[in-house]
Motif scaffolding. Structure first.
Motif, short mmCIF file in Angstrom:
data_model
loop_
_atom_site.label_atom_id
_atom_site.label_comp_id
_atom_site.label_asym_id
_atom_site.label_seq_id
_atom_site.Cartn_x
_atom_site.Cartn_y
_atom_site.Cartn_z
N THR A 81 10.23 -17.25 50.47
CA THR A 81 11.40 -17.92 51.25
C THR A 81 11.09 -19.30 51.58
N LEU A 120 8.50 -7.21 43.74
CA LEU A 120 8.05 -5.84 44.58
C LEU A 120 8.43 -4.41 44.04
N ARG A 156 17.37 -3.06 50.95
CA ARG A 156 16.26 -3.97 50.74
C ARG A 156 16.45 -5.21 51.71
N THR A 167 14.74 -12.63 56.30
CA THR A 167 13.43 -13.20 56.16
C THR A 167 13.06 -14.62 56.85
N GLU A 214 17.04 -11.89 52.89
CA GLU A 214 16.09 -12.97 52.68
C GLU A 214 16.79 -14.33 53.46
N THR A 242 0.50 -12.51 45.98
CA THR A 242 1.36 -11.34 45.19
C THR A 242 0.33 -10.82 43.99
N ARG A 262 6.56 -12.51 51.03
CA ARG A 262 8.01 -12.92 50.93
C ARG A 262 8.41 -14.09 51.87
N TRP A 263 7.36 -14.21 53.05
CA TRP A 263 7.73 -15.45 54.00
C TRP A 263 7.33 -16.71 53.25
N HIS A 290 12.67 -14.40 43.52
CA HIS A 290 13.28 -13.42 44.40
C HIS A 290 12.43 -12.20 44.14
N PHE A 291 11.58 -12.05 45.46
CA PHE A 291 10.51 -11.25 45.64
C PHE A 291 10.90 -9.84 45.30
N ASN A 292 12.08 -9.38 45.62
CA ASN A 292 12.29 -7.97 45.55
C ASN A 292 12.09 -7.52 44.01
N SER A 300 2.26 -12.85 54.25
CA SER A 300 3.57 -12.40 53.94
C SER A 300 4.00 -13.01 52.60
#
Length: 500
Positions: free
Chosen positions: A214, A8, A451, A391, A454, A225, A210-211, A3-5, A208
């Protein structure tokens, strides 16, 4: 899926890596802006009249002024109080002599049979003057401009899908390489090697995350990251990664590849996508319609273009401060309605200005005020459209909405060409479109303070009850667990997707 959130959140806002990405994107948009406004100058349409040799030969008729030539040869419309510059009286020009006995204004009017005489005071040559794209050939001017936007339409469809499948920067790298193909071999080989090495490096380091998370590319995502964290001076501990991955073992079947068809398989995304396509179609048609019509405004075309740029920049800067305060929907709606009202006021004043320079200036001011609103709404649409899609299909969502926006750009030149029949009609059409688009934008989901979603399942729940609100880290983890339970209880099983 990590879970990238939760990761982040450790970045604490904008840092050096985000600025690098910002300037990379801004660099690519410089050429886009130049291409968008070049038509104002390249396809500038100057004042014209029919060629009437030998009457317009100053050597044979040194005493004839331009007003005399117009009066002798060009029909005058008392209703519009203008000369019909696409017609001339049909008397035989070959019989003309120095005493002008050939002139006979009782003859019926015919189309210009000897070509056109253009006012070359501002531009010595444009596309219009070179190819005579005037009068019954006006549609070719609109068509030539539309072809440019057709190319943008194809790119939106092809590369939106490619961005979801291969990543945003990888798609940009490939496109930059292929754009160099038409050049000569030596420069192409040189640019190919340099651009490949430079851009592939950027793609590896700044795709990205996030991409990547996902789409299950966890190793590359972690590397990306960590690189961003290093640039931002942020330290990510093992506890941070454990906290982000402890809820990653889910039973949700997340397809690896998505296509534009997935935008229409679930009810929530289908409705949002349809509204987003219409609003972005409208704002782009309005934006390019007003930009491309700068040459038709009263006053100097260069001054008007500079003023339009200043107005546009002012609108964008204001929107940067307002869209996080009052929300995307309300801001877009307000700007579109302001733009609509200002365009209508400009039309009304312009119809009654006659020779009043004060009213002409006031009409021009309202025209630029309308452009202020339309430009702001267009710019807010870019982040807003990206935020309303999850996403896994964000690239496809933005791509197909952008495709509809390009259709607006394609149609805008044809709407502008209506001014050759009714001078007020284009602005009235644009004003009506702005009003309807503003009202539709209010029905889109508000993403301010939320937020990014995804998965498709998360998006469907967000559209129903706004589950993606920003919260504390512990609450965010709980939200993820509850969200996955709701997916299995409330939604149908994810459909198999096909690649477009």
């Amino acid at each position: 899926m990590i879970h990238f959130n939760l990761i982040l959140e450790k970045f604490n806002g904008i840092g050096k890596s985000q600025f690098v990405l910002f300037f990379m994107v801004a660099y690519y948009n410089i050429s886009k802006g130049l291409n968008a406004v070049a038509t104002v100058f390249i396809a500038y349409s100057p004042q014209k009249r029919c060629n009437v040799p030998p009457l317009d030969d100053s050597a044979l008729y040194p005493n004839l002024t331009e007003s005399d030539i117009l009066n002798y040869t060009i029909p005058y419309d008392a209703v519009t109080e203008k000369y019909d510059n696409c017609m001339r009286y049909s008397f035989n020009l070959s019989k003309c002599n120095v005493d002008l006995t050939c002139v006979n204004q009782t003859y019926p009017a015919i189309t210009c049979d000897h070509g056109y005489q253009y006012d070359r005071t501002i531009f010595t040559e444009t596309v219009i003057t070179e190819f005579d794209l005037v009068c019954d050939q006006n549609y070719l001017n609109a068509l030539s401009t539309s072809l440019f936007y057709i190319g943008m339409l194809v790119g939106s469809i092809v590369f939106g899908n490619s961005a979801d499948r291969h990543g945003n920067l990888t798609t940009k790298v490939d496109w930059n390489i292929w754009c160099d193909l038409p050049r000569d071999l030596y420069h192409w080989v040189y640019d190919f090697i340099c651009n490949s090495l430079r851009m592939e490096r950027l793609a590896r380091n700044y795709e990205s995350p996030r991409w990547q998370f996902t789409n299950g590319i966890d190793k590359k995502a972690i590397k990306t990251t960590k690189s961003m964290a290093k640039w931002n001076g942020v330290v990510l501990t093992e506890e941070d990664w454990d906290r982000a991955t402890k809820n990653a073992d889910k039973n949700i079947n997340i397809p690896k590849k998505y296509s534009s068809l997935d935008l229409f398989k679930t009810p929530g995304i289908r409705l949002v996508a349809t509204k987003a396509m219409f609003v972005w179609f409208s704002t782009t048609a309005l934006f390019y319609g007003l930009v491309l019509n700068t040459g038709a405004l009263a006053g100097d075309v260069f001054v008007n273009n500079v003023l339009g740029g200043v107005v546009g920049m002012s609108s964008m800067i204001l929107c940067m401060f307002l869209m996080n305060r009052i929300g995307r929907r309300k801001l877009i709606c307000s700007l579109l309605i302001i733009g609509s009202l200002c365009l209508l006021l400009s039309v009304v004043i312009n119809q009654y200005k006659k020779a009043n320079s004060g009213l002409e200036t006031l009409s021009l001011a309202f025209s630029f005020a309308g452009r202020f609103g339309i430009t702001g709404a267009t710019e807010v649409m870019y982040p807003f459209i990206a935020e309303v899609f999850p996403t896994v299909i964000r690239g496809n969502g933005v791509g197909i909405a952008s495709s509809c926006s390009r259709i607006g750009g394609i149609l805008a030149p044809f709407v502008i060409s209506l001014q050759h029949y009714l001078t007020w009609l284009p602005d009235v059409v644009f004003a009506g479109l702005a009003l309807v688009a503003g009202l539709v934008s209010l029905t889109l989901p508000e993403t301010n303070g939320c937020r990014l979603m995804e998965t498709i399942e998360e998006a469907e729940i967000f559209y129903k009850n706004g589950k993606s609100k920003v919260s504390r880290s512990d609450d965010m983890v709980a939200d993820v667990e509850n969200l996955d339970n709701e997916v299995h209880n409330d939604l149908i099983e994810p459909a198999n997707t096909s690649v477009l």
